[in-house]
Design a protein around this motif. Structure first.
Motif, PDB file in Angstrom:
ATOM      1  N   VAL A  79      27.524  44.731  41.600  1.00  0.00           N
ATOM      2  CA  VAL A  79      27.336  45.800  40.610  1.00  0.00           C
ATOM      3  C   VAL A  79      26.964  45.095  39.306  1.00  0.00           C
ATOM      4  O   VAL A  79      27.826  44.719  38.507  1.00  0.00           O
ATOM      5  N   TRP A  80      25.655  44.899  39.129  1.00  0.00           N
ATOM      6  CA  TRP A  80      25.177  44.027  38.050  1.00  0.00           C
ATOM      7  C   TRP A  80      25.412  44.586  36.651  1.00  0.00           C
ATOM      8  O   TRP A  80      25.396  43.844  35.675  1.00  0.00           O
ATOM      9  N   ASP A  81      25.658  45.898  36.537  1.00  0.00           N
ATOM     10  CA  ASP A  81      25.960  46.467  35.221  1.00  0.00           C
ATOM     11  C   ASP A  81      27.456  46.716  35.035  1.00  0.00           C
ATOM     12  O   ASP A  81      27.868  47.445  34.129  1.00  0.00           O
ATOM     13  N   HIS A  82      28.274  46.103  35.879  1.00  0.00           N
ATOM     14  CA  HIS A  82      29.732  46.209  35.746  1.00  0.00           C
ATOM     15  C   HIS A  82      30.146  45.655  34.377  1.00  0.00           C
ATOM     16  O   HIS A  82      29.665  44.603  33.958  1.00  0.00           O
ATOM     17  N   ASP A 130      32.540  44.024  33.396  1.00  0.00           N
ATOM     18  CA  ASP A 130      33.131  42.694  33.440  1.00  0.00           C
ATOM     19  C   ASP A 130      32.114  41.617  33.814  1.00  0.00           C
ATOM     20  O   ASP A 130      32.421  40.423  33.749  1.00  0.00           O
ATOM     21  N   ARG A 136      22.304  46.124  44.246  1.00  0.00           N
ATOM     22  CA  ARG A 136      23.601  46.725  43.916  1.00  0.00           C
ATOM     23  C   ARG A 136      24.538  46.681  45.117  1.00  0.00           C
ATOM     24  O   ARG A 136      24.166  46.991  46.242  1.00  0.00           O
ATOM     25  N   THR A 170      30.786  42.050  44.602  1.00  0.00           N
ATOM     26  CA  THR A 170      31.238  42.190  43.221  1.00  0.00           C
ATOM     27  C   THR A 170      32.563  41.457  43.026  1.00  0.00           C
ATOM     28  O   THR A 170      32.796  40.825  41.988  1.00  0.00           O
ATOM     29  N   HIS A 171      33.423  41.528  44.036  1.00  0.00           N
ATOM     30  CA  HIS A 171      34.696  40.791  44.000  1.00  0.00           C
ATOM     31  C   HIS A 171      34.439  39.291  43.884  1.00  0.00           C
ATOM     32  O   HIS A 171      35.043  38.599  43.054  1.00  0.00           O
ATOM     33  N   GLY A 225      33.166  38.404  40.536  1.00  0.00           N
ATOM     34  CA  GLY A 225      34.256  38.441  39.572  1.00  0.00           C
ATOM     35  C   GLY A 225      35.094  37.179  39.605  1.00  0.00           C
ATOM     36  O   GLY A 225      35.514  36.676  38.554  1.00  0.00           O
ATOM     37  N   ALA A 285      33.697  36.673  36.026  1.00  0.00           N
ATOM     38  CA  ALA A 285      34.079  37.847  35.241  1.00  0.00           C
ATOM     39  C   ALA A 285      34.418  37.410  33.818  1.00  0.00           C
ATOM     40  O   ALA A 285      35.085  36.400  33.601  1.00  0.00           O
ATOM     41  N   THR A 287      38.968  43.361  29.886  1.00  0.00           N
ATOM     42  CA  THR A 287      38.621  44.369  30.887  1.00  0.00           C
ATOM     43  C   THR A 287      38.687  43.753  32.275  1.00  0.00           C
ATOM     44  O   THR A 287      38.151  42.659  32.491  1.00  0.00           O
ATOM     45  N   GLY A 288      39.339  44.436  33.209  1.00  0.00           N
ATOM     46  CA  GLY A 288      39.331  43.989  34.599  1.00  0.00           C
ATOM     47  C   GLY A 288      40.007  42.660  34.816  1.00  0.00           C
ATOM     48  O   GLY A 288      41.179  42.491  34.509  1.00  0.00           O
TER      49      GLY A 288
END
Length: 261
Positions: free
Chosen positions: A126-129, A131, A172, A179-180, A183, A187, A192-193
């Motif tokens: 999720v490139w716009d996350h 974090d 995405r 994404t994990h 992170g 991250a 955040t997160g």
């Protein structure tokens, strides 16, 4: 089927190989010279095609396009005991103080160089996350959403990476694992997160797995090639196969020879 032609193989030899198994060439790989993915027609036997191709004198090897699976399926993403183990409970079990990676100590020396680029080849990211967005690699030669290969690298709209599972410019994450992983790597430390081990390095998302963490070796190889062409310094593959796969080994070897970890 994935086939590796010997350096002596010419166009006629390759056409003969495809005709022998009634297959079409779906992709050639610049990362490993002579490596090609063949698409068999419906109801054809993969094993028979592999055996037939393997007998040809100008074929180095042939193998099924095996599936790979994500390496982990963690649930407790928010408990970063690997970074700092204070003895906190994890899934109801007490931790051991300081049984960690000494990341807090490492951060006193280095928190990551934004010029160091890590490609996460996985379910996507999720490139716009919130974090991750600040650390995302951006292909400045590409214009987002115009349907044009602006930088002539063979990929359309690959602004934040590429999706080899769906063959489009939006890598995405649909399952969470990629994404994990991203992170864990990077991250941001931004209240955040979570916080990544190297919270300032750049990230290239490369999607090769579906939302259940399953994908094809051929797409992993393509992802490695894309990461190299995008100048990644490090490639992370939190996935694996139960089968020995020479084609994947070849791709990893080429990445290593080019100085990519």
């Amino acid at each position: 089927v994935i086939v590796k032609f010997r350096p002596s193989a010419n166009a006629s030899n390759k056409a003969r190989a495809r005709g022998l198994v009634n297959a079409l060439s779906k992709r050639e790989y610049r990362i490993v010279k002579g490596l090609e993915k063949l698409k068999l027609k419906p109801n054809q036997s993969v094993n028979k095609a592999v055996k037939a191709l393997s007998k040809l004198p100008f074929v180095e090897y042939a193998e099924p396009d095996y599936r790979v699976q994500k390496a982990t399926n963690d649930t407790y993403y928010n408990l970063l005991y690997a970074i700092d183990n204070s003895g906190q409970d994890v899934a109801g079990l007490p931790g051991t103080p300081d049984a960690d990676m000494d990341v807090l100590e490492a951060w006193n020396i280095q928190t990551g160089d934004p010029d160091l680029i890590i490609a996460v080849i996985d379910e996507g990211v999720v490139w716009d996350h919130p974090d991750l967005a600040s650390n995302m690699w951006v292909n400045t030669g590409e214009i987002a959403g115009n349907g044009v290969d602006d930088d002539s690298n063979g990929f359309i709209d690959d602004v934040y990476g590429y999706d080899f599972y769906d063959n489009d410019g939006d890598p995405r994450d649909e399952g969470g694992h990629g994404t994990h992983v991203a992170g864990i790597v990077s991250a941001s430390r931004n209240s955040t997160g979570v916080a990544g081990v190297a919270p300032q390095v750049g990230l290239i998302p490369v999607r090769v797995l579906d939302a259940n963490g399953s994908g094809l070796i051929s797409n992993v190889i393509a992802g490695i090639g894309f990461a190299l062409e995008s100048k990644a310094d490090v490639i992370n593959l939190s996935l694996g196969s139960a089968t020995d796969v020479p084609a994947l080994k070849n791709a990893v070897t080429q990445a290593t020879l080019r100085g990519t970890l």
